[in-house]
Design an enzyme around this catalytic site. Structure first.
Site, mmCIF file in Angstrom:
data_model
loop_
_atom_site.group_PDB
_atom_site.id
_atom_site.type_symbol
_atom_site.label_atom_id
_atom_site.label_comp_id
_atom_site.label_asym_id
_atom_site.label_seq_id
_atom_site.Cartn_x
_atom_site.Cartn_y
_atom_site.Cartn_z
ATOM 1 N N ARG A 76 35.202 2.532 87.917
ATOM 2 C CA ARG A 76 36.726 2.729 87.849
ATOM 3 C C ARG A 76 37.181 4.007 87.196
ATOM 4 O O ARG A 76 38.062 4.518 87.515
ATOM 5 C CB ARG A 76 37.205 1.509 86.933
ATOM 6 C CG ARG A 76 38.794 1.538 86.642
ATOM 7 C CD ARG A 76 38.808 1.851 85.093
ATOM 8 N NE ARG A 76 40.178 1.770 85.011
ATOM 9 C CZ ARG A 76 40.773 2.964 84.104
ATOM 10 N NH1 ARG A 76 40.137 3.963 83.754
ATOM 11 N NH2 ARG A 76 42.158 2.920 84.094
ATOM 12 N N HIS A 81 39.593 9.347 86.924
ATOM 13 C CA HIS A 81 39.483 10.753 86.127
ATOM 14 C C HIS A 81 38.855 11.603 87.084
ATOM 15 O O HIS A 81 38.881 12.854 86.657
ATOM 16 C CB HIS A 81 38.830 10.416 84.811
ATOM 17 C CG HIS A 81 39.609 9.329 83.995
ATOM 18 N ND1 HIS A 81 40.826 9.813 83.449
ATOM 19 C CD2 HIS A 81 39.060 8.243 83.553
ATOM 20 C CE1 HIS A 81 41.243 8.733 82.725
ATOM 21 N NE2 HIS A 81 40.037 7.787 82.649
#
Length: 118
Positions: A76, A81
């Site tokens: 995730r 990111h």
């Protein structure tokens, strides 16, 4: 005033997102690789699963130590990111591989829902 969500709601979110991913897998790898809408929807579902897993208490996750909870959250984080590093073939493998598929999480989540609902 914000209301704190309980584990049962996070587990329900995870189950719903897994079922959505199952529908994409049913369309096949070629459709996934060629359809940006399905790719983005998959990314969102995987992000939601990872965030919901992150919100589950450690005591609950400890009941299933063989489940790769940490890896789910880590992926995730990668999606959020380091989105530019996403390899669609890796995402497909996460969706559809026999042993390490996110779909393998479904029976664990269903069992936890059952436990918490009784």
């Amino acid at each position: 005033m914000t209301q704190k969500r309980n584990s049962l709601l996070f587990l329900s979110d995870i189950l719903q997102e897994i079922e959505g991913i199952e529908s994409y897998v049913a369309m096949g790898k070629q459709e996934f690789l060629q359809n940006e809408t399905i790719q983005r929807a998959t990314f969102y579902r995987l992000q939601t699963i990872g965030e919901a897993v992150n919100k589950l208490p450690d005591e609950l996750k400890a009941k299933y130590p063989d489940t790769p909870w940490r890896d789910i959250v880590a992926f995730r984080n990668l999606l959020v990111h380091r989105y530019w590093r996403i390899d669609l073939n890796v995402v497909w493998a996460i969706m559809d591989s026999d042993e390490d598929s996110i779909i393998q999480l479904k029976p664990v989540v269903q069992e936890l829902i059952k436990e918490l609902s009784s």
